[in-house]
Scaffold this motif. Structure first.
Motif, PDB file in Angstrom:
ATOM      1  N   ASP A 160       0.829  -1.213   0.000  1.00 47.91           N
ATOM      2  CA  ASP A 160       0.000   0.000   0.000  1.00 47.91           C
ATOM      3  C   ASP A 160       0.862   1.261   0.000  1.00 47.91           C
ATOM      4  N   CYS A 161       1.977   1.207   0.729  1.00 51.74           N
ATOM      5  CA  CYS A 161       2.889   2.358   0.732  1.00 51.74           C
ATOM      6  C   CYS A 161       3.471   2.566  -0.669  1.00 51.74           C
ATOM      7  N   LEU A 162       3.890   1.478  -1.307  1.00 56.08           N
ATOM      8  CA  LEU A 162       4.453   1.587  -2.669  1.00 56.08           C
ATOM      9  C   LEU A 162       3.406   2.104  -3.647  1.00 56.08           C
ATOM     10  N   ALA A 163       2.159   1.668  -3.491  1.00 58.39           N
ATOM     11  CA  ALA A 163       1.080   2.198  -4.345  1.00 58.39           C
ATOM     12  C   ALA A 163       0.958   3.706  -4.121  1.00 58.39           C
ATOM     13  N   GLY A 164       1.092   4.125  -2.861  1.00 54.65           N
ATOM     14  CA  GLY A 164       1.038   5.558  -2.541  1.00 54.65           C
ATOM     15  C   GLY A 164       2.208   6.332  -3.146  1.00 54.65           C
ATOM     16  N   SER A 165       3.348   5.680  -3.301  1.00 54.63           N
ATOM     17  CA  SER A 165       4.509   6.383  -3.868  1.00 54.63           C
ATOM     18  C   SER A 165       4.257   6.758  -5.330  1.00 54.63           C
ATOM     19  N   TRP A 166       3.487   5.921  -6.036  1.00 51.52           N
ATOM     20  CA  TRP A 166       3.101   6.276  -7.415  1.00 51.52           C
ATOM     21  C   TRP A 166       2.160   7.480  -7.386  1.00 51.52           C
ATOM     22  N   THR A 167       1.193   7.478  -6.450  1.00 48.77           N
ATOM     23  CA  THR A 167       0.280   8.630  -6.315  1.00 48.77           C
ATOM     24  C   THR A 167       1.073   9.893  -6.028  1.00 48.77           C
ATOM     25  N   SER A 168       2.101   9.772  -5.174  1.00 47.37           N
ATOM     26  CA  SER A 168       2.937  10.919  -4.848  1.00 47.37           C
ATOM     27  C   SER A 168       3.577  11.483  -6.107  1.00 47.37           C
ATOM     28  N   ASP A 169       4.067  10.578  -6.969  1.00 48.81           N
ATOM     29  CA  ASP A 169       4.679  10.988  -8.230  1.00 48.81           C
ATOM     30  C   ASP A 169       3.655  11.723  -9.117  1.00 48.81           C
ATOM     31  N   LEU A 170       2.431  11.195  -9.156  1.00 48.65           N
ATOM     32  CA  LEU A 170       1.368  11.832  -9.948  1.00 48.65           C
ATOM     33  C   LEU A 170       1.043  13.234  -9.419  1.00 48.65           C
ATOM     34  N   LEU A 171       1.101  13.379  -8.105  1.00 54.40           N
ATOM     35  CA  LEU A 171       0.725  14.652  -7.480  1.00 54.40           C
ATOM     36  C   LEU A 171       1.798  15.716  -7.645  1.00 54.40           C
ATOM     37  N   THR A 172       3.055  15.288  -7.691  1.00 52.37           N
ATOM     38  CA  THR A 172       4.133  16.271  -7.599  1.00 52.37           C
ATOM     39  C   THR A 172       4.797  16.572  -8.932  1.00 52.37           C
ATOM     40  N   ALA A 183      -8.821  -1.562   6.588  1.00 55.00           N
ATOM     41  CA  ALA A 183      -8.713  -0.408   5.691  1.00 55.00           C
ATOM     42  C   ALA A 183      -8.066   0.757   6.438  1.00 55.00           C
ATOM     43  N   PHE A 184      -8.367   0.872   7.739  1.00 53.74           N
ATOM     44  CA  PHE A 184      -7.770   1.926   8.576  1.00 53.74           C
ATOM     45  C   PHE A 184      -6.239   1.863   8.488  1.00 53.74           C
ATOM     46  N   ASP A 185      -5.667   0.653   8.661  1.00 54.02           N
ATOM     47  CA  ASP A 185      -4.199   0.493   8.555  1.00 54.02           C
ATOM     48  C   ASP A 185      -3.721   0.757   7.131  1.00 54.02           C
ATOM     49  N   ARG A 186      -4.467   0.226   6.170  1.00 55.20           N
ATOM     50  CA  ARG A 186      -4.012   0.310   4.778  1.00 55.20           C
ATOM     51  C   ARG A 186      -4.032   1.759   4.284  1.00 55.20           C
ATOM     52  N   ILE A 187      -5.040   2.533   4.703  1.00 57.88           N
ATOM     53  CA  ILE A 187      -5.093   3.948   4.312  1.00 57.88           C
ATOM     54  C   ILE A 187      -3.879   4.676   4.898  1.00 57.88           C
ATOM     55  N   GLY A 188      -3.517   4.329   6.134  1.00 60.51           N
ATOM     56  CA  GLY A 188      -2.349   4.945   6.771  1.00 60.51           C
ATOM     57  C   GLY A 188      -1.064   4.651   6.009  1.00 60.51           C
ATOM     58  N   ALA A 189      -0.892   3.399   5.592  1.00 67.40           N
ATOM     59  CA  ALA A 189       0.316   3.015   4.846  1.00 67.40           C
ATOM     60  C   ALA A 189       0.335   3.680   3.473  1.00 67.40           C
ATOM     61  N   TYR A 190      -0.827   3.701   2.808  1.00 64.60           N
ATOM     62  CA  TYR A 190      -0.946   4.363   1.501  1.00 64.60           C
ATOM     63  C   TYR A 190      -0.565   5.838   1.633  1.00 64.60           C
ATOM     64  N   ARG A 191      -1.083   6.480   2.699  1.00 57.87           N
ATOM     65  CA  ARG A 191      -0.802   7.913   2.894  1.00 57.87           C
ATOM     66  C   ARG A 191       0.691   8.165   3.125  1.00 57.87           C
ATOM     67  N   ASP A 192       1.382   7.271   3.835  1.00 60.45           N
ATOM     68  CA  ASP A 192       2.834   7.442   4.000  1.00 60.45           C
ATOM     69  C   ASP A 192       3.510   7.554   2.640  1.00 60.45           C
ATOM     70  N   LEU A 250       2.477  11.002   0.936  1.00 64.43           N
ATOM     71  CA  LEU A 250       3.048  12.227   1.506  1.00 64.43           C
ATOM     72  C   LEU A 250       4.575  12.226   1.487  1.00 64.43           C
ATOM     73  N   GLN A 251       5.182  11.028   1.515  1.00 59.83           N
ATOM     74  CA  GLN A 251       6.649  10.977   1.592  1.00 59.83           C
ATOM     75  C   GLN A 251       7.303  10.410   0.348  1.00 59.83           C
ATOM     76  N   GLY A 252       6.524   9.912  -0.583  1.00 59.40           N
ATOM     77  CA  GLY A 252       7.094   9.336  -1.793  1.00 59.40           C
ATOM     78  C   GLY A 252       7.792   8.015  -1.503  1.00 59.40           C
ATOM     79  N   LEU A 253       8.561   7.557  -2.480  1.00 64.50           N
ATOM     80  CA  LEU A 253       9.212   6.246  -2.377  1.00 64.50           C
ATOM     81  C   LEU A 253      10.085   6.143  -1.112  1.00 64.50           C
ATOM     82  N   ASP A 254      10.735   7.253  -0.748  1.00 67.20           N
ATOM     83  CA  ASP A 254      11.594   7.240   0.450  1.00 67.20           C
ATOM     84  C   ASP A 254      10.810   6.793   1.689  1.00 67.20           C
ATOM     85  N   GLY A 255       9.529   7.181   1.735  1.00 67.54           N
ATOM     86  CA  GLY A 255       8.697   6.840   2.885  1.00 67.54           C
ATOM     87  C   GLY A 255       8.423   5.347   2.988  1.00 67.54           C
ATOM     88  N   CYS A 256       8.710   4.602   1.915  1.00 65.73           N
ATOM     89  CA  CYS A 256       8.438   3.148   1.905  1.00 65.73           C
ATOM     90  C   CYS A 256       9.732   2.336   1.994  1.00 65.73           C
TER      91      CYS A 256
END
Ligand SMILES: [Zn+2]
Length: 436
Positions: free
Chosen positions: A369-381, A416-425, A428-434
């Protein structure tokens, strides 16, 4: 004065997210559906919130004792209106609010509270009451000279601090809260978000669901002291207005086939850049196999993301998804980035498996979930004009998707509570956060 409102658009979300309406795989046992108690949940919740603040407040006020609201609690209905708040004449609104002028808390006991309880369970009513009480605490701590969106997220964070107390077993009003009930509560916050495209500078802005859930989880994980320190400069606000009239008209959603195509190509390109950073190895293009209902490509041991409707096949190294089911369940009910969340999860799953790390247990799932979030971070920034970009509402669609296919009770032992938290990391922090 702050208020919760149920808008027309948001009611659609209630329908989409309550119970198991979004489940699009062979149903697992969803557990008992939350039901209205028929009694007053709000008053015992408020008393419990006061119990919490009696203990926590002196730590934030330099030792001053906590003074409960002096104007009392006021449930109201269409025929039995709330008391006037300052100069404002009482009017019926499906809201809950704190009135600073009268130092009281009022709520619609006819529509809003019964709907929240029926749809998402009593803990959501508790969280809403704790949020309103958070505004009373802000008045007492003299924190009110801040932008509305900061005050609202601070109230959500205070509500999270109370929720942590509930989870620790100290509450007199809520006992034995399960991860599934917590997930229902988070699903309810999606209902109470701002409409996509709201500017964070809007005087009515409460925050999108992504930011509101972050604030709540901040309170749950780090406590009321962190919440009290919320200021405009240190609260990450992702809520943005639509950038063009066309985006506002479409709600920022691409047509389904276009969304699948553009998101797949973008994820492939992203992992071409990210995988070498993660592992020092080049990324081999990932095979994608869309299939029609009931005829998935053969895979001896699929690594399921959303039941059997979408999976990564470690043995043969490809991802597959049921395109006929995705369209109505994720795209139609939630939006284009719900599909993005699922694809992001599948690509991240492949990346995680290819580097020899686990994907099935709790740790592995949260890493995915964190790695999935790192792609979102790339899309956002990324710079404008360098590929697809996220539009307002997309982060909330990702969260809604995690609530649709990532609820507590799955095999990996995550909620989902845990997974949303990991996704958000990751967001908000990009690949480094994972990479920790
Ligand atoms: Zn509020």
């Amino acid at each position: 004065m702050s208020a919760y409102r149920i808008g027309r658009v948001l009611l659609v979300l209630v329908l989409a997210l309550s119970g198991c309406a979004v489940r699009w795989e062979t149903p697992r046992d969803p557990g008992p559906a939350p039901r209205g108690s028929g009694g007053d949940v709000a008053t015992p919740a408020l008393r419990d919130v006061e119990r919490f603040w009696s203990a926590a407040y002196p730590g934030l006020s330099g030792g001053q004792p906590f003074a409960p609201v002096s104007g009392g609690y006021h449930p109201y209905t269409r025929r039995d209106l709330p008391p006037p708040c300052g100069d404002e004449r009482p009017a019926y609104q499906p809201n809950a609010f704190y009135c600073p002028a009268g130092d009281f808390i009022a709520w619609d006991a006819e529509t809003l509270v019964p709907q929240l309880e029926e749809g998402f369970g009593p803990l959501l009513v508790g969280v809403v009451m704790a949020h309103e009480y958070g505004h009373a605490v802000q008045s007492r701590l003299k924190l009110t000279e801040q932008p509305t969106v900061v005050l609202e997220q601070q109230a959500d964070c205070f509500a999270g601090a109370w929720t942590a107390d509930v989870l620790a077993g100290r509450s007199t009003a809520f006992t034995g809260v399960t991860p599934a009930q917590l997930d229902n509560t988070v699903a309810g916050l999606l209902l109470l978000r701002d409409e996509p495209g709201t500017s964070a500078r809007n005087p009515q802005a409460h925050g999108n669901a992504f930011d509101r859930i972050r604030a709540l989880q901040d309170g749950v994980e780090k406590g009321a002291g962190l919440c009290a320190g919320y200021r405009a400069g240190n609260v990450p606000v992702t809520e943005v207005p639509f950038s063009t009239a066309e985006e506002a008209a479409t709600g920022g959603d691409l047509p389904y086939a276009e969304a699948i195509d553009a998101l797949s190509r973008d994820a492939q390109a992203y992992w071409g850049r990210a995988y070498p950073r993660l592992t020092g190895q080049p990324w081999q293009p990932l095979r994608i196999e869309p299939f029609r209902a009931g005829s998935p490509p053969e895979c001896p041991a699929p690594d399921a993301s959303a039941g059997g409707s979408a999976f990564y096949c470690p043995g043969a190294d490809f991802i597959a998804f049921d395109t006929a089911r995705l369209a109505p369940a994720l795209y139609g009910r939630i939006g284009d980035n719900a599909v993005g969340m699922l694809l992001g999860d599948l690509f991240a799953r492949a990346a995680q498996a290819r580097r020899g790390a686990g994907t099935q247990d709790r740790k592995g799932q949260l890493a995915v979930d964190c790695l999935a979030g790192s792609w979102t971070s790339d899309l956002l920034t990324r710079e404008a004009g360098t590929g697809i970009r996220l539009s307002p509402g997309d982060l909330d669609e990702a969260v809604a998707a995690l609530l649709a296919f990532g609820r507590a009770g799955e095999g990996s032992g995550t909620s989902a509570f845990d997974r949303i938290g990991a996704y958000r990391d990751g967001v908000l922090q990009g690949l480094d956060g994972c990479m920790g």
